[in-house]
Write a protein that holds these residues in place. Structure first.
Motif, mmCIF file in Angstrom:
data_model
loop_
_atom_site.group_PDB
_atom_site.id
_atom_site.type_symbol
_atom_site.label_atom_id
_atom_site.label_comp_id
_atom_site.label_asym_id
_atom_site.label_seq_id
_atom_site.Cartn_x
_atom_site.Cartn_y
_atom_site.Cartn_z
ATOM 1 N N LEU A 186 0.611 -1.596 -0.497
ATOM 2 C CA LEU A 186 0.078 0.217 0.592
ATOM 3 C C LEU A 186 0.850 0.969 0.103
ATOM 4 O O LEU A 186 0.565 1.902 -0.878
ATOM 5 C CB LEU A 186 -1.127 0.017 1.292
ATOM 6 C CG LEU A 186 -2.141 -0.760 1.396
ATOM 7 C CD1 LEU A 186 -2.525 -1.043 2.143
ATOM 8 C CD2 LEU A 186 -3.082 -0.963 -0.058
ATOM 9 N N THR A 187 1.826 1.148 0.887
ATOM 10 C CA THR A 187 2.997 2.506 1.061
ATOM 11 C C THR A 187 3.741 2.357 -0.378
ATOM 12 O O THR A 187 3.602 3.734 -1.106
ATOM 13 C CB THR A 187 4.018 2.428 1.805
ATOM 14 O OG1 THR A 187 3.001 1.533 3.573
ATOM 15 C CG2 THR A 187 5.149 3.151 1.725
ATOM 16 N N PHE A 190 0.542 4.236 -2.893
ATOM 17 C CA PHE A 190 0.358 5.413 -2.579
ATOM 18 C C PHE A 190 1.379 6.508 -2.324
ATOM 19 O O PHE A 190 1.230 7.598 -2.461
ATOM 20 C CB PHE A 190 -0.382 5.723 -0.313
ATOM 21 C CG PHE A 190 -1.748 4.713 -1.175
ATOM 22 C CD1 PHE A 190 -3.157 6.112 -1.491
ATOM 23 C CD2 PHE A 190 -2.588 3.590 -1.090
ATOM 24 C CE1 PHE A 190 -4.613 5.436 -1.519
ATOM 25 C CE2 PHE A 190 -3.456 3.053 -0.828
ATOM 26 C CZ PHE A 190 -4.641 4.186 -1.131
ATOM 27 N N TYR A 256 -5.819 5.525 1.864
ATOM 28 C CA TYR A 256 -4.582 4.863 2.978
ATOM 29 C C TYR A 256 -5.378 4.218 4.156
ATOM 30 O O TYR A 256 -4.747 1.951 3.922
ATOM 31 C CB TYR A 256 -3.654 5.570 2.644
ATOM 32 C CG TYR A 256 -1.993 5.207 2.592
ATOM 33 C CD1 TYR A 256 -1.545 4.040 2.329
ATOM 34 C CD2 TYR A 256 -1.204 5.890 3.668
ATOM 35 C CE1 TYR A 256 -0.561 3.473 2.513
ATOM 36 C CE2 TYR A 256 0.386 5.582 3.761
ATOM 37 C CZ TYR A 256 0.414 3.829 3.531
ATOM 38 O OH TYR A 256 1.562 3.655 3.786
#
Length: 609
Positions: A186-187, A190, A256
């Protein structure tokens, strides 16, 4: 000069940019070490607290006995007390880093700004610089203090908690570990998007600060021109753009963080399901499951904080890029290392090595064009000005009258050729040596907040009160003081707004006189004042400029008749030179200018009569 164009910062996360701050962060390595140690001890103790829960359930609840409860309670209380003390000490270290790191960043930026050349300030908006020195430094300091503290906190707590969980039951611990790859993925998705929109927010914020500055300093002009609605419209456009960019960044964060939390909560559910089955099968004790669930629940917040910290680190890179970019700005006019070694720089001048300046100036085969390019303003220009000569520079507004003065004062340097001061290339001596021998009176003088006495003293900081008053009397600035209730200690207001233009001009003139320079520059210094004030200055000029090399950039041609040399500038080129009488006899461009202005002044007198 070209208009200012703020640099675009579009790089993804770049470790080399962060490394630029290492020299500054190195000043606080002791504080960072203390912060990490005390935070680490606090986290280790915090990670042990569920073990007390496990012991209490197993030893007292399941066993149905209270033997040893008092020692257990005392031990637990001591651990809590030590943990609290570690947090207090760690917080103090973090606060110190934030306050003093911000101070040092602002100090370094301000000192660097003092070294930049005049050309930088000609094209750089004040609002841009204010945002760099205030907002961006505060953002960096807060991030590299509290976010680093949180990062240490998260890493130590998560690692120690996982270590204990693996000790309790490695199979259940693997379930919890599954959340880490999802958070990393996810990091990675995003990160560039959050960074992009935060960069836009910071850039627009810089423009808003500039608009604030212009709106406040130009309030009187806006009201007299009745353009408040236009100013509001422009400001609303900027704030609207910033709002849209900030909303986009917030939406990304809003997606996020909850998605990360969803996977974390799902992991808890799996642990409860799997752990309950192990207890049912008598493979795990209820006390162990209770402690394990506590670890699993408590570890979600640090992991979520870790993602928040990463997002903050991503966002603050734009501020670091802007601050380091400003620190990377190179002055276009610099002294060589050999000159600095002998004469010092603006912060550590070696005045004992400074030779006295007589004031002879020579332009030798000088060609010049401004740093932003374009045509040459001067080409193979030669001119020798003996010490004590008064040189007047005249021409239409915007003709380029200030170019020669800017070159002579070394605000710019020749593209080709040499400028000699007292027979030596002025690049062989320090800028400060030359600038300390220049008195510059501008058409729109700048006064600093403070008293009249303090403003005049800027001409020479070690001057006595008697010397200040003598300099003021020499240009009739004491007439200004006499009108004010507090005399010499009267506050001039911000940028001298409590004084008229003529009064500010007299104070500025007195400041230049106090400096006792060998070179005087009067940049249309009498064009914006009343007739009586102009007479005060004109009465003093003949005496003050005697035996000093002086440049008069004049709008009123009647003020420069006595000049030893008149240079006539047209379209950035020197088209004529000579004395007043010789130029009139030549019936050239100067003759036309003078005749036109003389006729206008006579017409004004007739109308006034």
């Amino acid at each position: 000069m070209a208009a200012f164009d703020e640099k675009e910062y579009t790089q993804a996360f770049d470790w080399s940019i962060w490394k630029r701050l290492f020299p500054i962060l190195g000043r606080f390595k002791g504080r960072y070490l203390k912060m990490a140690v005390f935070t680490g001890v606090a986290d280790l103790l915090d990670s042990m607290l569920p073990l007390f829960q496990l012991y209490a359930i197993s030893r007292f609840i399941e066993a149905g006995a209270l033997e040893g409860l008092v020692p257990f309670t005392v031990c637990y209380a001591l651990v809590i007390a030590v943990l609290s003390l570690m947090v207090v000490i760690s917080t103090r270290q973090t606060m110190y880093i934030e306050m003093y790191l911000g101070r040092d960043l602002r100090k370094d930026l301000f000192e660097h700004l003092q070294t930049l050349s005049l050309s930088f300030y000609n094209v750089t908006p004040v609002g841009y610089l204010l945002t760099r020195v205030t907002n961006d430094t505060n953002r960096i300091a807060g991030n590299l203090a509290w976010n680093l503290n949180d990062l240490v906190d998260v890493l130590i707590y998560v690692v120690s908690s996982f270590a204990i969980m693996f000790t309790l039951n490695w199979k259940l611990a693997l379930v919890v570990v599954l959340v880490v790859p999802f958070a990393a993925a996810l990091t990675a998705y995003f990160q560039p998007r959050i960074l992009q929109w935060n960069r836009k927010v910071r850039k627009i914020n810089s423009k808003i600060t500039g608009a604030f500055n212009e709106g406040i300093t130009g309030a009187k002009t806006s009201k007299t021109l009745v353009i408040e609605d236009r100013s509001i419209g422009n400001f609303q456009d900027l704030t609207g753009n910033m709002n849209r960019s900030a909303v986009r960044a917030a939406r990304l964060n809003a997606v996020y963080i909850p998605v990360t939390l969803f996977f974390s909560t799902l992991t808890v559910a799996i642990v409860l399901l799997r752990g309950g089955w192990l207890v049912e099968e008598q493979v795990m004790e209820i006390a162990t499951l209770s402690a394990f669930i506590t670890y699993a629940m408590n570890i979600f917040e640090p992991i979520q904080n870790l993602t928040n910290n990463l997002a903050e680190f991503i966002a603050v890179q734009a501020s670091i890029e802007r601050v380091t970019g400003l620190l990377d700005e190179e002055p276009q006019v610099t002294d060589t290392p050999e000159v600095v070694e002998k004469y010092g720089d603006c912060f550590t001048p070696k005045r004992e090595n400074w030779e006295p300046l007589k004031g002879e100036i020579e332009f030798r085969d000088v060609t010049f064009r401004y740093p932003d390019g374009g045509d040459n303003v001067l080409e193979h220009f030669n001119l020798k000005i003996p010490a004590g000569t008064t040189v007047a520079i005249v021409g239409e507004t915007g003709a380029g009258k200030s170019t020669l003065v800017n070159l002579a004062c070394r605000f710019f340097e020749p593209t080709q050729g040499q400028i000699l001061i007292d027979g030596r290339d002025y690049r062989e001596r320090s800028q400060l040596w030359l600038h300390s021998n220049i008195g510059y009176v501008l058409q729109s003088p700048h006064l600093f907040s403070g008293s009249i006495r303090e403003n005049i003293r800027y001409g020479r900081l070690d001057a006595t009160d008697a010397e200040i008053e003598a300099a003021a009397r020499a240009v009739s600035a004491d007439q200004v003081v006499a009108k004010l209730e507090q005399g010499w200690d009267s506050d001039v207001g911000e940028e001298g707004d409590r004084l008229s233009t003529g009064e500010k001009q007299l104070i500025s003139f007195a400041r230049a006189v106090l400096a006792d320079p060998r070179i005087f520059v009067l940049d249309e210094a009498t064009s914006s004042i009343d007739t009586q004030t102009e007479q005060y200055i004109q009465n003093a000029i003949d005496h003050l400029l005697r035996d000093r090399t002086s440049f008069l950039i004049a709008h009123r041609l009647s003020t420069i008749r006595k000049a030893d040399l008149i240079l006539v500038v047209r379209d950035g080129k020197i088209v004529e030179q000579g004395t007043h009488q010789s130029l009139l006899r030549a019936h050239g461009y100067y003759h036309d200018l003078y005749s036109k202005q003389f006729a206008e002044e006579n017409a004004a007198k007739v109308l006034g009569a």
